[in-house]
Enzyme design. Structure first.
Site, PDB file in Angstrom:
ATOM      1  N   TYR A   1       0.830  -1.213   0.000  1.00 23.58           N
ATOM      2  CA  TYR A   1       0.000   0.000   0.000  1.00 23.58           C
ATOM      3  C   TYR A   1       0.860   1.257   0.000  1.00 23.58           C
ATOM      4  O   TYR A   1       1.686   1.465   0.894  1.00 23.58           O
ATOM      5  CB  TYR A   1      -0.886  -0.031   1.237  1.00 23.58           C
ATOM      6  CG  TYR A   1      -2.122   0.810   1.190  1.00 23.58           C
ATOM      7  CD1 TYR A   1      -3.338   0.258   0.798  1.00 23.58           C
ATOM      8  CD2 TYR A   1      -2.103   2.141   1.571  1.00 23.58           C
ATOM      9  CE1 TYR A   1      -4.497   1.016   0.786  1.00 23.58           C
ATOM     10  CE2 TYR A   1      -3.255   2.912   1.561  1.00 23.58           C
ATOM     11  CZ  TYR A   1      -4.447   2.346   1.165  1.00 23.58           C
ATOM     12  OH  TYR A   1      -5.600   3.099   1.157  1.00 23.58           O
TER      13      TYR A   1
ATOM     14  N   TYR B   1      -5.967   6.289  -6.709  1.00 18.16           N
ATOM     15  CA  TYR B   1      -6.150   5.933  -5.304  1.00 18.16           C
ATOM     16  C   TYR B   1      -7.499   5.244  -5.133  1.00 18.16           C
ATOM     17  O   TYR B   1      -8.549   5.831  -5.406  1.00 18.16           O
ATOM     18  CB  TYR B   1      -6.072   7.169  -4.412  1.00 18.16           C
ATOM     19  CG  TYR B   1      -5.992   6.805  -2.954  1.00 18.16           C
ATOM     20  CD1 TYR B   1      -4.847   6.211  -2.438  1.00 18.16           C
ATOM     21  CD2 TYR B   1      -7.065   7.019  -2.098  1.00 18.16           C
ATOM     22  CE1 TYR B   1      -4.780   5.847  -1.103  1.00 18.16           C
ATOM     23  CE2 TYR B   1      -7.000   6.668  -0.765  1.00 18.16           C
ATOM     24  CZ  TYR B   1      -5.848   6.079  -0.274  1.00 18.16           C
ATOM     25  OH  TYR B   1      -5.772   5.718   1.053  1.00 18.16           O
TER      26      TYR B   1
END
Length: 418
Positions: free
Chosen positions: A299, A349
């Site tokens: 991430y 995102y």
């Protein structure tokens, strides 16, 4: 057929390779989608179902997550003509994807449904932004914000910065080492036709961008986008009849916490993140270790989150994360490429879904890059990673996805090519 008498259904070994991700789908990654999250979610779920070679009527379970935005599962299901036997909508961000895969497995194992779509829909630039801008700027201050805002912790960068700074202090980690994460992910994104940012950047470019919140430069931070993303999970038996080569789920760990979450820094060390605890579940459940993994999806809300997770999940020793992310290991052509789509720093995102989508495609060996399509309709990967070229990892067999909500919470999943 009944299970053998000595089968231990409580053992993680029982669930290894029993379930698979059979479909992935997404919308475009944009700023200013002009669509509702309901429209984005329906678009992504429809694409994921089609990618699996299934019909909407084949889906009977749905899971979603949101963070003050998105649309409930029942609306998406209704728009697609899906009647659900099981659904759940949860609150959460970056640690949700892998955790919900585990919940989907549990629901199917309990006999509540047979095929589950997991989706995330967000107008993360034009509506509800992660920091204190957009729709959040006029939201009332309540809950955890009553504590955080008193210390100037309004955005994710502000909240996470103490962990980053402490790592630099304790281990001598240098900004230019961590800036390499952005530079490398931008190389990967340059080979991704759907990435929002395709320009290749250098470490110097990152360091020359303005400081947002020390030690974060602007280019250390992810790109905010509007998008929908979805994945389809079902049994491995059923996966064999689906459209693509099956991608089997070896093991998951979901929303694993440090000993204290609300003020994780009160239970040090500050620079240790939840992956330190999650790895004690992940690797035994999966039956593999970091050394067996060919590709990671760590991430990257910020360059530092990628580094801290790779370190605490055991891909390198504690304190050596700066070297690991800057020595070529995570680059395409390196020992263990990371976020080969460009991830959150460059592609878009999505609160973690796009990195699972990318690793599924990597394990199928059919990443959607710029390589030519052959007479058989399949992409002919060149493994030439120069700009505008290939991003398929050669002989990719095992992947790990490392989800992040904050330093104190994380989720992870290991998959393999079936």
């Amino acid at each position: 057929m009944p299970l053998p008498a000595d089968t231990d259904t409580t053992s993680p070994k029982y669930l290894r390779d029993k379930y698979a991700i059979v479909g992935v789908g997404e919308t475009t990654y944009t700023r200013g989608s002009g669509r509702t999250t309901r429209a984005l979610g329906t678009w992504a779920v429809r694409n994921a179902i089609a990618d699996a070679g299934l019909k909407p009527s084949d889906i009977d379970g749905m899971l979603s997550y949101q963070s003050g935005d998105s649309t409930f599962s029942t609306f998406i299901a209704g728009d697609l003509g899906i009647r659900l036997n099981f659904y759940m909508d949860v609150f959460g961000g970056g640690s949700s994807t892998e955790a919900l895969v585990g919940l989907a497995i549990g629901a199917m194992e309990a006999g509540m449904c047979k095929a589950v779509v997991i989706f995330r829909a967000m107008n993360g630039f034009s509506q509800v932004r992660i920091g204190g801008t957009g729709a959040r700027a006029v939201a009332p201050v309540s809950g955890d914000m009553l504590h955080g805002r008193a210390y100037g912790w309004q955005s994710a960068g502000q909240m996470f910065a103490p962990s980053f700074m402490r790592h630099m202090h304790d281990y001598g980690t240098r900004p230019e080492q961590v800036a390499a994460v952005k530079a490398i992910h931008s190389e990967h994104a340059s080979n991704n036709p759907k990435a929002y940012y395709k320009e290749r950047l250098t470490v110097e470019d990152v360091l020359a961008s303005r400081i947002i919140c020390k030690p974060l430069h602007l280019l250390d931070c992810c790109v905010e986008t509007d998008n929908g993303t979805a994945i389809v999970v079902t049994s491995a038996d059923r996966a064999r009849d689906c459209k693509h080569h099956p991608v089997l789920i070896r093991g998951v760990v979901g929303r694993c916490n440090k000993p204290r979450l609300d003020m994780h820094y009160q239970h040090g060390p500050i620079s240790t993140v939840a992956g330190r605890y999650a790895r004690e579940i992940l690797w035994p459940n999966a039956g593999v270790g970091p050394e067996d993994v060919d590709i990671t999806g760590s991430y990257d809300a910020f360059t530092f989150t990628t580094m801290l997770q790779l370190e605490d999940y055991g891909f390198c020793k504690k304190g050596e994360g700066g070297d690991y992310v800057s020595n070529g290991t995570i680059r395409l052509g390196g020992r263990r490429p990371n976020n080969t789509s460009g991830g959150h720093l460059c592609e878009g995102y999505t609160h973690g879904v796009n990195m699972v989508v990318e690793n599924v495609r990597q394990l199928r060996h059919d990443v959607d890059d710029s390589c030519p399509i052959g007479p058989d309709g399949k992409r002919q990967h060149t493994y030439d990673y120069r700009q505008g070229g290939c991003r398929q990892v050669k002989n990719c067999e095992v992947s790990a996805n490392l989800g992040w909500a904050n330093p104190g919470t994380g989720s992870a999943m290991v998959m393999r090519r079936g």
